[in-house]
Each structure stands twice: as structure tokens, then as C-alpha cells.
Design an enzyme around this catalytic site. Structure first.
Site, PDB file in Angstrom:
ATOM      1  N   ASN A 221       0.843  -1.197   0.000  1.00 34.88           N
ATOM      2  CA  ASN A 221       0.000   0.000   0.000  1.00 34.88           C
ATOM      3  C   ASN A 221       0.877   1.246   0.000  1.00 34.88           C
ATOM      4  O   ASN A 221       2.102   1.155   0.065  1.00 34.88           O
ATOM      5  CB  ASN A 221      -0.967  -0.017   1.188  1.00 34.88           C
ATOM      6  N   ASP A 290      -4.751  -5.983   5.481  1.00 37.84           N
ATOM      7  CA  ASP A 290      -5.824  -6.771   6.096  1.00 37.84           C
ATOM      8  C   ASP A 290      -5.886  -8.170   5.492  1.00 37.84           C
ATOM      9  O   ASP A 290      -6.453  -9.076   6.073  1.00 37.84           O
ATOM     10  CB  ASP A 290      -7.171  -6.067   5.898  1.00 37.84           C
ATOM     11  N   PHE A 338      -4.963   3.739  14.339  1.00 27.68           N
ATOM     12  CA  PHE A 338      -5.213   4.698  13.258  1.00 27.68           C
ATOM     13  C   PHE A 338      -6.343   4.159  12.396  1.00 27.68           C
ATOM     14  O   PHE A 338      -6.521   2.939  12.289  1.00 27.68           O
ATOM     15  CB  PHE A 338      -3.953   4.891  12.408  1.00 27.68           C
ATOM     16  N   LYS A 356     -12.376  -2.524  18.907  1.00 27.84           N
ATOM     17  CA  LYS A 356     -11.011  -2.955  19.223  1.00 27.84           C
ATOM     18  C   LYS A 356     -10.649  -2.698  20.682  1.00 27.84           C
ATOM     19  O   LYS A 356      -9.530  -3.012  21.095  1.00 27.84           O
ATOM     20  CB  LYS A 356     -10.013  -2.247  18.300  1.00 27.84           C
TER      21      LYS A 356
HETATM   22  N1  CTP Z   1      -4.217  -2.946  12.196  1.00 26.75           N
HETATM   23  C1  CTP Z   1      -3.724  -3.992  12.929  1.00 26.75           C
HETATM   24  N2  CTP Z   1      -3.656  -5.231  12.385  1.00 26.75           N
HETATM   25  C2  CTP Z   1      -4.102  -5.471  11.149  1.00 26.75           C
HETATM   26  C3  CTP Z   1      -4.631  -4.407  10.392  1.00 26.75           C
HETATM   27  C4  CTP Z   1      -4.678  -3.163  10.949  1.00 26.75           C
HETATM   28  O1  CTP Z   1      -3.331  -3.788  14.065  1.00 26.75           O
HETATM   29  N3  CTP Z   1      -4.006  -6.689  10.659  1.00 26.75           N
HETATM   30  C5  CTP Z   1      -4.261  -1.625  12.820  1.00 26.75           C
HETATM   31  C6  CTP Z   1      -3.639  -0.523  12.009  1.00 26.75           C
HETATM   32  O2  CTP Z   1      -2.281  -0.328  12.321  1.00 26.75           O
HETATM   33  C7  CTP Z   1      -4.478   0.677  12.415  1.00 26.75           C
HETATM   34  C8  CTP Z   1      -5.835   0.068  12.640  1.00 26.75           C
HETATM   35  O3  CTP Z   1      -5.606  -1.284  12.962  1.00 26.75           O
HETATM   36  O4  CTP Z   1      -4.031   1.231  13.625  1.00 26.75           O
HETATM   37  C9  CTP Z   1      -6.689   0.121  11.440  1.00 26.75           C
HETATM   38  O5  CTP Z   1      -7.807  -0.620  11.716  1.00 26.75           O
HETATM   39  P1  CTP Z   1      -8.553  -1.561  10.660  1.00 26.75           P
HETATM   40  O6  CTP Z   1      -9.706  -2.166  11.369  1.00 26.75           O
HETATM   41  O7  CTP Z   1      -7.621  -2.413   9.938  1.00 26.75           O
HETATM   42  O8  CTP Z   1      -9.133  -0.464   9.755  1.00 26.75           O
HETATM   43  P2  CTP Z   1      -8.921  -0.074   8.289  1.00 26.75           P
HETATM   44  O9  CTP Z   1      -8.150  -1.098   7.542  1.00 26.75           O
HETATM   45  O10 CTP Z   1      -8.393   1.319   8.268  1.00 26.75           O
HETATM   46  O11 CTP Z   1     -10.406   0.020   7.810  1.00 26.75           O
HETATM   47  P3  CTP Z   1     -11.606  -1.041   7.675  1.00 26.75           P
HETATM   48  O12 CTP Z   1     -12.101  -1.257   9.059  1.00 26.75           O
HETATM   49  O13 CTP Z   1     -12.537  -0.280   6.827  1.00 26.75           O
HETATM   50  O14 CTP Z   1     -11.065  -2.263   7.039  1.00 26.75           O
END
Ligand code: CTP
Length: 422
Positions: A221, A290, A338, A356
Site C-alpha cells: 500500500n 488486512d 489509526f 477494538k
Molecule cells: N491494524 C492492525 N492489524 C491489522 C490491520 C490493521 O493492528 N491486521 C491496525 C492498524 O495499524 C491501524 C488500525 O488497525 O491502527 C486500522 O484498523 P482496521 O480495522 O484495519 O481499519 P482499516 O483497515 O483502516 O479500515 P476497515 O475497518 O474499513 O477495514
């Protein structure tokens, strides 16, 4: 009281250095001014001499200037050293204000053709510089790169202000105000003074993750790592012991951080989980993937007719797993996540906060061109149980300071405060 060498170089802001010398003295410090040849075209050494009550150092080879606080006058030979070496080993801080592009370049490349540049190389004292120049010069990649290099070496920098410049232009480049420079000097002399982060352990993740498809391709990304690196630098300034777990980024990590380099979400998960129980604060600024390819091909995938389907599977949620560590009473770190959103920013952040089970969400509207990925500025909303606080567009360093202010509030609140981790 500290002994401070105040380097003054040839910029129009040199007159402000007089105020800086006065401010430092008011705070009880002993100041010796070191002027470059160009600086003396803007302000006379006598002005500094009158304020500091010390002979101003203007010449690398002239014997006779003071070598240390209360030290007797005499030739360098009598004091057993060459002047810049004698001063170098007695000062508590080298402060350069204004620092011209030329001086910044000399420091970066190790030139030593005058007293000030030789002093910079010879001293082991902390160094603080306040750059001042025309805004196009400040924005030039050569200057930006030099400042980045100096920062990575541990040099502290007071950002120039914006406004009318002496050259008639409007922009960033004006020497920071004297009070700001004096305050920065105090902070460098006593890092973390008054900060609840002093002595705390802070883990920060930064950058993207790369999820390999085969030995040459990956899913990644656009994250540059700037926000996480800015947070690490600010936490260090506040006296924290910082661990920076970083995905692939071309940035130089701030001096003083323990750096753990990872590539994939799985490796980041492992690195963070192995260290989180020992942290007071965990800030997840990384843009963690993700999804990751369900299988990594051992050899390069050859193209074939038709389309290619890659199956992606969910990665482990790092924040989620850290939040399930034992409760705060038993020492769960303060958690900051974030959120990169393109719509309904605050609403989504609120949900994330609850889902979370974390203390603060820094919500980012990545649909704006001037905020979010791979730019120097950011516009965020800080969302916590207490409410949402929308911050104006500002530099990522300034955003980092606001985020850590909030973290300090959480650490200081009596209901939630936990003893610092040993
Ligand atoms: N994060 C994490 N572990 C992951 C993915 C993300 O700890 N596997 C953390 C990122 O560092 C960030 C936050 O989770 O602090 C983002 O949350 P996430 O739920 O992944 O949200 P987004 O990807 O931004 O959005 P969405 O919920 O729309 O997928």
C-alpha cells in the site's frame, strides 16, 4: 545552569540571535557566541559580547577566547588544547540560530573550514539548529535531504516559521521566534522534563506491509511511514524509550529509537506481540495489510493465457490481539489505533474504538490530497471515549505532538494511570 555555544551564521535572522542569547541567559545559562564571517556582516560581535560577557569566537585560529564556564583566559596551548576542541568538550549544548543552508550542508558533509563547523564535528554535546533561509531554498530537495540526514544523526531541529521573508517572498523559512528556540534548547538540555512519557516505554508501528505473492511480487500500500516516524521522534523528544517496528520505508529512523524492521503483517504481528506486554504505550500507525495471499509461490509465477486469481486470506489483527492482553490494572499498555477512511470518518472511528477496545483512534481522511498517505501534512480527528477532536491540517510532526498530548492525558488520569514499566 548549562554552558551553551550559540552559533550565529549569516542570515538576516542573525539579529534575533541576540534575543536568543538574552533568553538563554535569563534562564541562567552561560553563553558563548560563535560567529561565522557572514554573520558578522549582519550583526557586530560587540553586541553579543556585551550580552554574554564573553569574548565572541570569530576566528578558528585566534588564541585567547574563553574555553569553559569560569575558565581562565589564556592561549589554547596554556589550556592544553586547540580552541575548538577545548570548547567542544566543555559545552552542554551547541545551538545554531540562524542556521543557513550553507551551514546545514557543511554539518551534513563534515566540512570544517571555520570554527563553527569544526566545533560541530568535535563536540559530543547535543546539537540544536534553527534553519532560516528563503522558502525555495528550504524546500529544495538538497536542503531537505541534508536536514533529514542531520535529524537521523540525532541533531534537533526547530522548524522555521512561515510569513514574510526578508527577500520579499511569503513562505516557510523565517527563523523561529527567539522564545521558541530558547524553549527548544531547554527541552534538549532536559529531555522529557515535565512529560509523563519520560522514562516510559512506547512501541510505535510505521509504514506499509508487503505481502508476498512470489519471490518478486507483493501486495502493498501507499504508506510512507512518515506519521509513525514522526511519532517516534516526538516520543523520543519527550524522554520515552521508543521501539519502532517498521514495515518497508525509505525514511531514516530517528536517532535513539530501537528499530525492528519487518516486511509482512505476520512478521509485524510477531514483533509487536513479543514486545507489547513490556510497553506502557502501543501506537499502531502502520498501514497493516488486512489480507495476504493464501499461498506464497516458491518460484516466480509465469504468465499464462486468461486471468489469474489470487486467493487472499485475512491477516491477524495486531491491535485486537494487543487489546486482549491482560487488563490495564495488570498493565495493559495504552493503545492507539489509526483509521484510514474515505467517508464517515468519525463514525467509523467510534466503531473501531469500541470494537477494538482501545483508548484513542486517530482518524485520517485519506480522500484529501493534502492529508494521509505519502504527504508531509495530515488532517486528523482524535476520537476517544471523551469525544471527537478535529485538528486542523498541520505537519505530521505537529500531529504527532497532539497525539502524544492525548496519550499523556490517558497516562496521567488517576483512574487509568499505571506505573511505568521497569
Ligand atoms: N491494524 C492492525 N492489524 C491489522 C490491520 C490493521 O493492528 N491486521 C491496525 C492498524 O495499524 C491501524 C488500525 O488497525 O491502527 C486500522 O484498523 P482496521 O480495522 O484495519 O481499519 P482499516 O483497515 O483502516 O479500515 P476497515 O475497518 O474499513 O477495514
Amino acid at each position: 545552569m548549562a554552558f551553551i555555544a550559540l552559533g550565529v551564521t549569516g542570515g538576516i535572522g542573525a539579529y534575533k540571535a541576540v534575543e536568543i542569547a538574552r533568553g538563554l541567559q535569563k534562564n541562567g545559562h552561560d553563553v558563548v557566541a560563535v560567529m561565522t564571517r557572514a554573520a558578522r556582516r549582519f550583526v557586530g560581535p560587540l553586541t553579543f559580547e556585551a550580552i554574554t560577557r564573553r569574548e565572541v569566537i570569530i576566528d578558528q585560529w585566534k588564541p585567547g577566547a574563553n574555553a569553559g564556564p569560569g575558565s581562565p583566559r589564556g592561549t589554547p596551548a596554556e589550556r592544553g588544547g586547540v580552541e575548538h576542541i577545548a570548547i567542544a568538550s566543555t559545552i552542554d549544548l551547541l545551538l545554531v540560530a540562524p542556521a543557513t543552508a550553507n551551514t546545514v550542508a557543511k554539518f551534513t558533509h563534515g566540512l570544517a573550514d571555520d570554527f563553527l563547523s569544526a566545533l560541530y564535528l568535535a563536540t559530543r554535546a547535543p546539537v540544536l539548529i534553527a534553519p532560516a533561509m528563503n522558502s525555495h531554498m528550504f524546500d529544495h530537495p538538497a536542503v531537505a535531504k541534508n536536514l533529514e540526514t542531520l535529524m537521523a544523526r540525532g541533531v534537533h531541529i526547530v522548524d522555521p516559521g512561515s510569513g514574510y521573508l526578508a527577500c520579499g517572498w511569503i513562505g516557510k523559512g523565517r527563523l523561529a521566534e527567539p522564545e521558541e528556540v530558547v524553549a527548544a534548547a531547554e527541552q534538549v538540555l532536559r529531555p522529557g522534563k515535565g512529560s509523563t512519557l519520560a522514562g516510559r516505554r512506547v512501541l510505535i508501528t510505521a509504514g506499509p506491509t508487503y505481502e508476498d505473492i512470489d519471490p518478486v511480487r507483493y501486495v502493498g500500500n501507499r504508506s510512507s511511514g512518515r506519521m509513525g516516524y514522526a511519532l517516534a521522534a516526538e516520543a523520543l523528544r519527550r524522554g520515552a524509550a521508543v521501539t519502532l517496528v517498521t514495515g518497508p520505508s525509505h525514511l531514516q529512523p530517528p536517532h535513539g529509537a530501537e528499530v525492528v524492521k519487518v516486511r509482512s503483517a505476520a512478521a509485524m504481528h510477531e514483533a509487536v506481540m513479543a514486545r507489547s506486554a513490556d510497553q506502557d504505550v502501543v501506537i499502531m500507525a502502520a498501514a497493516v495489510a488486512d489480507y495476504t495471499p493464501a499461498e506464497k509461490a516458491p518460484q516466480k509465477v509465469k504468465k499464462a493465457d486468461g486471468s489469474l486469481t489470487i486467493t487472499l486470506q485475512r491477516t491477524k489483527d495486531i491491535l485486537g490481539d494487543v487489546s486482549r492482553l491482560p487488563s490495564r490494572a495488570q498493565g495493559r499498555p495504552v493503545l492507539v489505533g489509526f483509521a484510514a477512511e474515505t467517508e464517515n470518518v468519525v463514525e467509523h472511528a467510534r466503531l473501531k474504538l469500541q470494537k477494538k477496545n482501545i483508548d484513542l483512534v486517530v482518524a485520517n481522511d485519506v480522500s484529501r490530497a493534502d492529508a494521509g498517505f505519502d504527504v508531509d501534512t495530515n488532517a486528523v480527528t482524535l476520537v476517544s471515549a471523551e469525544g471527537a477532536d478535529e485538528l486542523p491540517l498541520q505537519s505530521k510532526s505537529a500531529v504527532a505532538a497532539r497525539v502524544l498530548d492525548r496519550v499523556e492525558q490517558v497516562l496521567a488520569s488517576p483512574a487509568r494511570s499505571v506505573p511505568a514499566k521497569a
